[in-house]
Motif scaffolding. Structure first.
Motif, PDB file in Angstrom:
ATOM      1  N   ILE A 113      38.353  36.694  32.838  1.00 53.61           N
ATOM      2  CA  ILE A 113      39.666  36.700  33.478  1.00 53.61           C
ATOM      3  C   ILE A 113      39.441  36.985  34.956  1.00 53.61           C
ATOM      4  O   ILE A 113      38.934  38.048  35.327  1.00 53.61           O
ATOM      5  CB  ILE A 113      40.572  37.770  32.847  1.00 53.61           C
ATOM      6  N   VAL A 114      39.800  36.040  35.803  1.00 54.30           N
ATOM      7  CA  VAL A 114      39.442  36.108  37.224  1.00 54.30           C
ATOM      8  C   VAL A 114      40.642  36.577  38.041  1.00 54.30           C
ATOM      9  O   VAL A 114      41.761  36.082  37.872  1.00 54.30           O
ATOM     10  CB  VAL A 114      38.973  34.724  37.718  1.00 54.30           C
ATOM     11  N   VAL A 115      40.383  37.553  38.928  1.00 52.02           N
ATOM     12  CA  VAL A 115      41.385  37.984  39.899  1.00 52.02           C
ATOM     13  C   VAL A 115      40.763  37.945  41.288  1.00 52.02           C
ATOM     14  O   VAL A 115      39.543  38.119  41.445  1.00 52.02           O
ATOM     15  CB  VAL A 115      41.924  39.401  39.591  1.00 52.02           C
ATOM     16  N   ALA A 116      41.602  37.731  42.304  1.00 47.30           N
ATOM     17  CA  ALA A 116      41.107  37.446  43.653  1.00 47.30           C
ATOM     18  C   ALA A 116      40.347  38.603  44.266  1.00 47.30           C
ATOM     19  O   ALA A 116      39.416  38.396  45.062  1.00 47.30           O
ATOM     20  CB  ALA A 116      42.277  37.044  44.554  1.00 47.30           C
ATOM     21  N   ASN A 117      40.711  39.847  43.943  1.00 47.38           N
ATOM     22  CA  ASN A 117      40.100  40.999  44.609  1.00 47.38           C
ATOM     23  C   ASN A 117      38.977  41.652  43.794  1.00 47.38           C
ATOM     24  O   ASN A 117      38.520  42.744  44.133  1.00 47.38           O
ATOM     25  CB  ASN A 117      41.162  42.048  44.972  1.00 47.38           C
ATOM     26  N   ILE A 118      38.534  41.006  42.716  1.00 41.32           N
ATOM     27  CA  ILE A 118      37.374  41.465  41.955  1.00 41.32           C
ATOM     28  C   ILE A 118      36.308  40.382  42.033  1.00 41.32           C
ATOM     29  O   ILE A 118      36.493  39.276  41.517  1.00 41.32           O
ATOM     30  CB  ILE A 118      37.718  41.751  40.474  1.00 41.32           C
ATOM     31  N   HIS A 119      35.194  40.674  42.674  1.00 33.24           N
ATOM     32  CA  HIS A 119      34.163  39.661  42.897  1.00 33.24           C
ATOM     33  C   HIS A 119      32.997  39.856  41.933  1.00 33.24           C
ATOM     34  O   HIS A 119      32.596  40.991  41.656  1.00 33.24           O
ATOM     35  CB  HIS A 119      33.664  39.735  44.340  1.00 33.24           C
ATOM     36  N   PRO A 120      32.430  38.763  41.408  1.00 32.76           N
ATOM     37  CA  PRO A 120      31.293  38.881  40.481  1.00 32.76           C
ATOM     38  C   PRO A 120      30.109  39.575  41.134  1.00 32.76           C
ATOM     39  O   PRO A 120      29.863  39.436  42.341  1.00 32.76           O
ATOM     40  CB  PRO A 120      30.952  37.419  40.147  1.00 32.76           C
ATOM     41  N   THR A 121      29.352  40.320  40.324  1.00 39.95           N
ATOM     42  CA  THR A 121      28.134  40.945  40.840  1.00 39.95           C
ATOM     43  C   THR A 121      27.025  39.918  41.028  1.00 39.95           C
ATOM     44  O   THR A 121      26.085  40.172  41.778  1.00 39.95           O
ATOM     45  CB  THR A 121      27.657  42.061  39.891  1.00 39.95           C
ATOM     46  N   VAL A 122      27.116  38.782  40.355  1.00 38.00           N
ATOM     47  CA  VAL A 122      26.200  37.660  40.611  1.00 38.00           C
ATOM     48  C   VAL A 122      26.847  36.826  41.713  1.00 38.00           C
ATOM     49  O   VAL A 122      27.820  36.105  41.477  1.00 38.00           O
ATOM     50  CB  VAL A 122      25.975  36.816  39.340  1.00 38.00           C
TER      51      VAL A 122
END
Length: 402
Positions: A113-122
């Motif tokens: 589930i993607v949100v704009a202010n949470i960025h993947p660690t990869v």
């Protein structure tokens, strides 16, 4: 308040354990029943009730999903010896998820589930990676034995007319353990078809990986069936849609995945999918930010959270503390099930509500209101970390504005 949205057919509701069981009820009370005339067929898969029914309730829940077409499931405990002692259980039953998946014989698709202010660690990942997990057999249906002393272990296949085939597993020099796994051609074929159909529907390239260089017969069978299904049923459709099919070894796939931009469906055998979906979810942000749906070839769907029961938070809750447990995957299990129910029954108003609830959840996070797991990853950092109850109330407030 406006009239509640009607439902035509019930959902199969499967309750669970510990912290997720607590939040399950809060979600229903705050986000669902005020807006929907919620109809469910309820099954309690809490650990004590499974034990009291000798796990019969798990089988009944799975059969109900097949009968009604759509189920929604809370997280449940798979008991081990420590849990048996903690809960004073009479029995140690298999994973309820494994039991349900075996009866439905489907494929599990898990997507971050993607949100704009949470960025993947990869940092290379630009698009979500979807995991397609085979949901039958392998270690989850394995037979195991503790070997007490030196001796010979064999695999024996006996045909219906009594003929035997034997192969040596090991000459044991002393005590040890053995395990026998199996799978079925029909189930592997259903798994392959489900993955190609999902890839076409979502317009995603499909990767499949096993270890056929070592497991030449077992994993080799998976590779062979996937290739056959691709060439005979899906190659022309994939070519027309501009979708590629790619096979590689599982270790090579892992190396490629962490350097990729994402945006593909990664089909995995049962255990590989269990492990890799947790890796993808964690690297994408949080284990609580992952949708999961079990798709049965018989036309049934089961939506669930892709994480566990949040055991340590539950112990804190029992001490009277308010925990900052992330309920997003539980919310999306409900919205996924409601959207599928709406699609099957032709209820656009119900589907629209589920979409709004998802958007309200993501907008709340993007507005800087979130639980502790996400607060550690958010950019910019939120000014305040909410407990679960505050977070659900914030989602409710956003939903009301919408």
């Amino acid at each position: 308040m406006a009239q509640k949205i009607s439902m035509a057919t019930p959902l199969v509701e499967i309750d669970g354990d510990e912290m997720t069981r607590v939040l399950w009820q809060v979600i229903k009370e705050k986000l669902l029943t005020p807006y929907i005339d919620l109809k469910t067929v309820y099954f309690d898969l809490g650990l004590l009730h499974r034990d009291a029914t000798n796990d019969k309730v798990t089988v009944e829940a799975a059969e109900a999903i097949l009968a009604y077409g759509v189920g929604v499931k809370c997280a449940t405990i798979t008991a081990n010896s420590a849990r048996q002692k903690e809960y004073n259980l009479q029995h140690l039953h298999p994973s309820p998820n494994a039991t349900i998946r075996a009866i439905l014989d489907g494929t599990v698709f898990r997507k971050p589930i993607v949100v704009a202010n949470i960025h993947p660690t990869v940092v290379t990942w630009k698009k979500p990676i979807v995991i397609g997990r085979h949901a039958y057999g392998d270690v989850y249906k394995a037979a195991e034995m503790a070997i007490p002393s030196a001796g010979k272990v064999e695999l024996v296949y006996t045909t219906k007319d009594g003929k035997e085939q034997r192969i040596l597993v090991a000459n044991m020099d002393g005590p040890g353990v053995v395990q026998g796994m199996h799978n079925l051609d029909d189930s592997i074929t259903s798994f392959a078809r489900a993955c190609f159909l999902y890839a076409l529907e979502e317009k995603l390239d499909l990767w499949f990986a096993t270890k056929d260089t070592i497991s030449k017969t077992y994993d080799g069978r998976f590779k062979e069936i996937f290739q056959q299904v691709y060439e005979t049923e899906f190659k022309a459709r994939c070519d027309a849609a501009g979708i590629s099919y790619f096979y590689t070894l599982i270790d090579d796939a892992v190396a490629r995945v962490v350097k990729s931009e994402g945006g593909f469906l990664w089909a995995c055998k049962n255990y590989d999918g269990d492990v890799m979906s947790d890796m993808v979810a964690s690297a994408a942000g949080s284990l609580a930010m992952m949708t999961s749906v079990l798709v049965s070839p018989r036309g049934a769907f089961e939506y669930e959270a892709a994480h566990g029961t949040v055991q340590q938070h539950y112990y804190r809750y029992q001490r009277g503390e308010k925990t900052s447990t992330n309920p997003v995957a539980l919310i999306f299990a409900w919205t996924g099930a409601l959207k599928k129910r709406a699609d099957l029954d032709g209820l656009p108003e119900l589907a629209s509500f589920a979409e709004r609830l998802e958007k309200a959840t993501l907008s709340t996070i993007e507005g800087g209101l979130m639980t502790g797991d996400l607060a550690k990853l958010a950019s910019p950092a939120p000014s305040k970390v909410l407990d679960s109850w505050e977070f659900i109330d914030a989602i409710r407030a956003t939903l009301e504005k919408m």
